[in-house]
Structures are given as structure tokens and as C-alpha cells.
Design an enzyme around this catalytic site. Structure first.
Site, PDB file in Angstrom:
ATOM      1  N   ASP A 112      31.223   4.569  -7.558  1.00 40.19           N
ATOM      2  CA  ASP A 112      30.180   4.721  -6.756  1.00 40.19           C
ATOM      3  C   ASP A 112      30.534   5.620  -5.512  1.00 40.19           C
ATOM      4  O   ASP A 112      31.561   5.135  -4.699  1.00 40.19           O
ATOM      5  CB  ASP A 112      29.374   3.587  -6.537  1.00 40.19           C
ATOM      6  CG  ASP A 112      27.971   3.495  -5.910  1.00 40.19           C
ATOM      7  OD1 ASP A 112      27.884   4.292  -5.147  1.00 40.19           O
ATOM      8  OD2 ASP A 112      27.102   2.672  -6.514  1.00 40.19           O
TER       9      ASP A 112
ATOM     10  N   TYR B 103      14.686  13.457   1.339  1.00 37.58           N
ATOM     11  CA  TYR B 103      15.735  14.440   0.300  1.00 37.58           C
ATOM     12  C   TYR B 103      16.239  15.409   1.067  1.00 37.58           C
ATOM     13  O   TYR B 103      17.654  15.548   1.340  1.00 37.58           O
ATOM     14  CB  TYR B 103      15.257  14.519  -1.031  1.00 37.58           C
ATOM     15  CG  TYR B 103      15.932  15.442  -1.812  1.00 37.58           C
ATOM     16  CD1 TYR B 103      17.017  14.810  -2.670  1.00 37.58           C
ATOM     17  CD2 TYR B 103      15.866  16.740  -1.750  1.00 37.58           C
ATOM     18  CE1 TYR B 103      17.740  15.571  -3.534  1.00 37.58           C
ATOM     19  CE2 TYR B 103      16.528  17.804  -2.548  1.00 37.58           C
ATOM     20  CZ  TYR B 103      17.609  17.113  -3.365  1.00 37.58           C
ATOM     21  OH  TYR B 103      18.111  17.708  -4.207  1.00 37.58           O
TER      22      TYR B 103
ATOM     23  N   LYS C 126      20.125  16.047   2.589  1.00 38.37           N
ATOM     24  CA  LYS C 126      21.081  17.325   2.156  1.00 38.37           C
ATOM     25  C   LYS C 126      21.528  18.020   3.194  1.00 38.37           C
ATOM     26  O   LYS C 126      22.335  18.614   3.500  1.00 38.37           O
ATOM     27  CB  LYS C 126      20.057  18.013   1.094  1.00 38.37           C
ATOM     28  CG  LYS C 126      20.018  17.368  -0.386  1.00 38.37           C
ATOM     29  CD  LYS C 126      21.438  17.355  -0.987  1.00 38.37           C
ATOM     30  CE  LYS C 126      21.186  17.000  -2.346  1.00 38.37           C
ATOM     31  NZ  LYS C 126      22.705  17.040  -2.961  1.00 38.37           N
TER      32      LYS C 126
END
Length: 259
Positions: A59, A149, A153
Site C-alpha cells: 500500500d 483529484y 495530481k
């Protein structure tokens, strides 16, 4: 011709039919020794058997897990030359409706996770190398209801530039790739299954076709090879969809005008 013979690569974020898997397969086919990793232990083990590569459950938000991934690669191949972070977590929600829990979860994967991944891989590369982050065209070309999001990014792209700046003297290149409308990527499956929506997206792409996961894998292979003299850059692997103007150019070239 791209040649990765003798290179050792770690690809995190490998899943069924996704960009991480396409990159891992491309590296393997070019001669690299590849260790794949993903969060789902059962799925990553199955994919590892299919690819014929070692597979590790990891993870990206777990620092100890990332350290164990590095140790696994070094135990097998004595070094890490190439590292790819293809992990992503989407969130589509109106700006005012994003919860603190959703915010923290996405930031944990796409900002904190990216930072931890870079830390682990930069520390592992003692003889130079290439680190590749899979970003998104949406860090430049905006979409509605994607604020968290897109911002996370974009933050990852800044981490890439920072790492490239700080570690270039050690021969380590750090770059990111920004796919756009990717025909066969699981994250885009919803819109790509609709023929009308798919065609509308295609019309926005200057090169006239939708991208594929193989396009991204080919770009990653180029960034991974020793012939690449690029670092700190975000490469738009999306046919130019980020170049959108306020209106499309006229079909008749005589109407384009000259500036």
C-alpha cells in the site's frame, strides 16, 4: 531501439488491465527484471504468476510496506534502476460536497503516498536511475467535480520536479506522464463504454484518436532507458487533448490567419 536489459524495475499500482500492468509487461518484454506491487494481495499474486514476475502486496500509504518492497527488489536483483508509481484514486464530487474523510483519503494516496514512494525509491537508487510518476492530464486541463483529484495530481507533479532538482547530481531522473482519455484504462471505463461520449472525447484530441494504456507504457519505457536525457518534466501522453483552445480551429486552413 529501447533496451532495458540488465535493469531492475519496481512497478507499484499494478492491477487487472490497468496502466501499471501495461508498463510492467512492457519493461519485462524489453529485458528488465521486474517486481510488481499492488494493494490487493490476491490480485497481485495472480498477476505475478501470469507475468512470470515477483509480486509484492504493498500500500503506497504504508512507509514500512514501501521499505519492504525496496528490500524485496534488492534481495532479488541487488539494485533498483527504475521505479514507477502507477497508483491512483479518483474522486468525482461537487466541490462543496467533498467530505474531510474523502479529502484526506485522496491526499493520502496521491500526495503523501507519492512523497513516501519517492523517498523510498530515491533512497534505493545508489547508482542513478529513473523514477516515473503516472499523473493525469487533469492536472492541466480541468474537469468539473474533480477538484481534489486534479489538485493532488498537480501536487504530485511538483514533488516530481523537486525530486529531479534535488537528486539529479546522483544521476537520478524523475519525470511524470499524463495520460488523458485512455480507451482501455479501468478508471475511464464508465465514459469509454458509451459510444457517443467516446466520440465526443475523441473530437477533442488533436491527433484524432483515443489513447491506450500501451501508449503510456511505451512512453514509460522511453523515460526508463539510459538514452533519455530528460528530468523534472511532465510528459503529456494524450494526443494533445490538453492543448484545447476556446474554440476548434477552422476546417479551412485559409481561415487560420497568421500571428
Amino acid at each position: 531501439m529501447i533496451d532495458l536489459e540488465g535493469k531492475s524495475a519496481v512497478v507499484l499500482g499494478v492491477g487487472a488491465g490497468n496502466i501499471g500492468l501495461a508498463i510492467a509487461r512492457r519493461f519485462r518484454d524489453l529485458g528488465a527484471d521486474v517486481v510488481i506491487a499492488g494493494r490487493n494481495g490476491h490480485a497481485i499474486s495472480r498477476i505475478g504468476r501470469e507475468l512470470g514476475t515477483p509480486a509484492v502486496c504493498c500500500d503506497i500509504t504504508d512507509k514500512e510496506g514501501l521499505d519492504a518492497l525496496v528490500s524485496n527488489a534488492k534481495d532479488r536483483y541487488s539494485k533498483v534502476d527504475i521505479a514507477v508509481n502507477a497508483v491512483g484514486m479518483n474522486l468525482v464530487a461537487p466541490f462543496l460536497e467533498v467530505t474531510v474523510e474523502e479529502l484526506n483519503k485522496v491526499i493520502g494516496v496521491q500526495f503523501a503516498g507519492t512523497f513516501l514512494f519517492l523517498q523510498a525509491m530515491l533512497g534505493a537508487m545508489t547508482g542513478g536511475g529513473s523514477i516515473i510518476q503516472v499523473s493525469s492530464v487533469t492536472s492541466r486541463a480541468l474537469l468539473p467535480d474533480h477538484a481534489v483529484y486534479m489538485a493532488s495530481k498537480a501536487a504530485g507533479d511538483v514533488l516530481v520536479r523537486s525530486a529531479a532538482f534535488d537528486f539529479g547530481h546522483r544521476g537520478i531522473r524523475v519525470n511524470s506522464l499524463s495520460p488523458g482519455a485512455t480507451l482501455d484504462a479501468p478508471m475511464a471505463r464508465g465514459i469509454m463504454q458509451d459510444p457517443l461520449a467516446r466520440e465526443e472525447v475523441r473530437k477533442l484530441i488533436p491527433l484524432g484518436r483515443l489513447g491506450t494504456i500501451q501508449d503510456v507504457a511505451d512512453a514509460a519505457a522511453w523515460l526508463a532507458c539510459d538514452a533519455c536525457f530528460i528530468t523534472g518534466e511532465n510528459i503529456q501522453v494524450n494526443g494533445g487533448i490538453a492543448l484545447q483552445a476556446l474554440s476548434p480551429p477552422p476546417a479551412d486552413p485559409s481561415q487560420w490567419g497568421v500571428m
